[in-house]
Design a protein around this motif. Structure first.
Motif, PDB file in Angstrom:
ATOM      1  N   VAL A 145       0.814  -1.223   0.000  1.00  0.00           N
ATOM      2  CA  VAL A 145       0.000   0.000   0.000  1.00  0.00           C
ATOM      3  C   VAL A 145       0.845   1.270   0.000  1.00  0.00           C
ATOM      4  O   VAL A 145       0.309   2.376  -0.098  1.00  0.00           O
ATOM      5  CB  VAL A 145      -0.994   0.030   1.194  1.00  0.00           C
ATOM      6  N   GLY A 146       2.176   1.135   0.120  1.00  0.00           N
ATOM      7  CA  GLY A 146       3.040   2.306   0.131  1.00  0.00           C
ATOM      8  C   GLY A 146       4.458   1.918   0.473  1.00  0.00           C
ATOM      9  O   GLY A 146       4.829   0.741   0.436  1.00  0.00           O
ATOM     10  N   MET A 147       5.271   2.934   0.823  1.00  0.00           N
ATOM     11  CA  MET A 147       6.682   2.716   1.104  1.00  0.00           C
ATOM     12  C   MET A 147       7.102   3.627   2.254  1.00  0.00           C
ATOM     13  O   MET A 147       6.613   4.745   2.386  1.00  0.00           O
ATOM     14  CB  MET A 147       7.510   3.050  -0.142  1.00  0.00           C
ATOM     15  N   ILE A 148       8.004   3.116   3.087  1.00  0.00           N
ATOM     16  CA  ILE A 148       8.643   3.909   4.131  1.00  0.00           C
ATOM     17  C   ILE A 148      10.124   3.584   4.090  1.00  0.00           C
ATOM     18  O   ILE A 148      10.503   2.451   3.788  1.00  0.00           O
ATOM     19  CB  ILE A 148       8.023   3.649   5.520  1.00  0.00           C
ATOM     20  N   ARG A 149      10.942   4.576   4.378  1.00  0.00           N
ATOM     21  CA  ARG A 149      12.382   4.356   4.321  1.00  0.00           C
ATOM     22  C   ARG A 149      13.046   4.800   5.612  1.00  0.00           C
ATOM     23  O   ARG A 149      12.532   5.651   6.330  1.00  0.00           O
ATOM     24  CB  ARG A 149      13.008   5.113   3.155  1.00  0.00           C
ATOM     25  N   LEU A 150      14.193   4.206   5.860  1.00  0.00           N
ATOM     26  CA  LEU A 150      15.097   4.634   6.922  1.00  0.00           C
ATOM     27  C   LEU A 150      16.444   4.888   6.267  1.00  0.00           C
ATOM     28  O   LEU A 150      16.899   4.074   5.462  1.00  0.00           O
ATOM     29  CB  LEU A 150      15.257   3.554   7.990  1.00  0.00           C
ATOM     30  N   ALA A 151      17.069   5.994   6.607  1.00  0.00           N
ATOM     31  CA  ALA A 151      18.377   6.327   6.057  1.00  0.00           C
ATOM     32  C   ALA A 151      19.295   6.771   7.186  1.00  0.00           C
ATOM     33  O   ALA A 151      18.881   7.547   8.055  1.00  0.00           O
ATOM     34  CB  ALA A 151      18.252   7.431   5.009  1.00  0.00           C
ATOM     35  N   ARG A 152      20.512   6.260   7.161  1.00  0.00           N
ATOM     36  CA  ARG A 152      21.499   6.683   8.161  1.00  0.00           C
ATOM     37  C   ARG A 152      21.891   8.130   7.886  1.00  0.00           C
ATOM     38  O   ARG A 152      22.095   8.521   6.739  1.00  0.00           O
ATOM     39  CB  ARG A 152      22.743   5.813   8.096  1.00  0.00           C
ATOM     40  N   VAL A 173       0.533   5.741  10.734  1.00  0.00           N
ATOM     41  CA  VAL A 173       0.986   5.709  12.132  1.00  0.00           C
ATOM     42  C   VAL A 173       1.556   4.329  12.449  1.00  0.00           C
ATOM     43  O   VAL A 173       2.638   4.209  13.029  1.00  0.00           O
ATOM     44  CB  VAL A 173      -0.150   6.087  13.103  1.00  0.00           C
ATOM     45  N   ALA A 174       0.849   3.280  12.052  1.00  0.00           N
ATOM     46  CA  ALA A 174       1.323   1.917  12.311  1.00  0.00           C
ATOM     47  C   ALA A 174       2.646   1.660  11.592  1.00  0.00           C
ATOM     48  O   ALA A 174       3.562   1.056  12.167  1.00  0.00           O
ATOM     49  CB  ALA A 174       0.271   0.896  11.884  1.00  0.00           C
ATOM     50  N   ALA A 175       2.771   2.126  10.356  1.00  0.00           N
ATOM     51  CA  ALA A 175       4.005   1.922   9.600  1.00  0.00           C
ATOM     52  C   ALA A 175       5.170   2.680  10.240  1.00  0.00           C
ATOM     53  O   ALA A 175       6.276   2.137  10.359  1.00  0.00           O
ATOM     54  CB  ALA A 175       3.821   2.368   8.148  1.00  0.00           C
ATOM     55  N   LEU A 176       4.922   3.920  10.668  1.00  0.00           N
ATOM     56  CA  LEU A 176       5.996   4.682  11.294  1.00  0.00           C
ATOM     57  C   LEU A 176       6.418   4.033  12.609  1.00  0.00           C
ATOM     58  O   LEU A 176       7.612   3.957  12.913  1.00  0.00           O
ATOM     59  CB  LEU A 176       5.586   6.136  11.509  1.00  0.00           C
ATOM     60  N   ARG A 177       5.465   3.541  13.372  1.00  0.00           N
ATOM     61  CA  ARG A 177       5.830   2.855  14.622  1.00  0.00           C
ATOM     62  C   ARG A 177       6.681   1.619  14.339  1.00  0.00           C
ATOM     63  O   ARG A 177       7.641   1.342  15.055  1.00  0.00           O
ATOM     64  CB  ARG A 177       4.578   2.513  15.425  1.00  0.00           C
ATOM     65  N   GLU A 178       6.342   0.871  13.295  1.00  0.00           N
ATOM     66  CA  GLU A 178       7.154  -0.291  12.908  1.00  0.00           C
ATOM     67  C   GLU A 178       8.544   0.162  12.477  1.00  0.00           C
ATOM     68  O   GLU A 178       9.544  -0.475  12.823  1.00  0.00           O
ATOM     69  CB  GLU A 178       6.479  -1.067  11.775  1.00  0.00           C
ATOM     70  N   ALA A 179       8.617   1.247  11.728  1.00  0.00           N
ATOM     71  CA  ALA A 179       9.910   1.760  11.277  1.00  0.00           C
ATOM     72  C   ALA A 179      10.758   2.224  12.460  1.00  0.00           C
ATOM     73  O   ALA A 179      11.983   2.025  12.465  1.00  0.00           O
ATOM     74  CB  ALA A 179       9.721   2.901  10.280  1.00  0.00           C
ATOM     75  N   LEU A 180      10.133   2.813  13.463  1.00  0.00           N
ATOM     76  CA  LEU A 180      10.873   3.227  14.656  1.00  0.00           C
ATOM     77  C   LEU A 180      11.462   2.017  15.376  1.00  0.00           C
ATOM     78  O   LEU A 180      12.597   2.060  15.854  1.00  0.00           O
ATOM     79  CB  LEU A 180       9.969   4.028  15.594  1.00  0.00           C
TER      80      LEU A 180
END
Length: 163
Positions: free
Chosen positions: A78-85, A109-116
């Motif tokens: 349904v979308g994309m989230i990224r983490l970058a150093r 919100v759920a995706a950002l919490r998972e990314a955190l």
């Protein structure tokens, strides 16, 4: 519904479904860097989208120091989230987009919490994000996830300290 959200690293298996949702439910400039190509989801933009994501397959230890995740809901992308150093030790940056049909349901919100959680597992103590003052949905998501916001003109800098 947002409880079914999980993150899967973007790879050859998830790349085409990610492109499909982007082309069907988002504008190119909202999901990828600008490229010289005809307007809309032209063949050239689709190839640039693929190339952009493939360049990040190396993850946090690769040359781009970025890990892209497909946001999955019930088995569908349904979308994309990224983490970058970032250069500062213990700091990562995030950004995300969702297809139109996935917005307003708590998925971000759920995706950002998972990314955190992922960021913490990779040693991050702080996650930052950049948005604009007019991006009310992003500001809401960041705030619900504990971000402290700092505004500089139209730019909004968010900082989330990971406990």
């Amino acid at each position: 519904m947002a409880g079914d959200v999980r993150l899967v690293p973007v790879d050859d298996k998830t790349l085409e479904p990610l492109l499909s949702i982007a082309a069907a439910e988002a504008e190119p400039d909202d999901v990828m860097p600008p490229v010289e190509a005809p307007a809309g989801w032209s063949h050239a933009r689709r190839e640039a989208f693929r190339d952009f994501h493939r360049a990040h397959y190396g993850g946090l230890e690769g040359p781009t120091r970025t890990l892209m995740y497909a946001i999955m809901l019930g088995g569908e992308v349904v979308g994309m989230i990224r983490l970058a150093r970032r250069d500062e030790p213990g700091v990562m940056e995030t950004g995300m987009w969702l297809g139109r049909s996935a917005r307003g349901q708590g998925i971000a919100v759920a995706a950002l919490r998972e990314a955190l959680t992922e960021a913490a597992g990779h040693g991050a103590r702080v996650v930052v994000a950049e948005t604009t003052a007019g991006n009310t949905p992003a500001i809401g998501v960041l705030t619900r996830c504990g971000a402290v916001l700092r505004r500089d003109g139209d730019d909004v800098h968010a900082e989330i300290v990971i406990d």
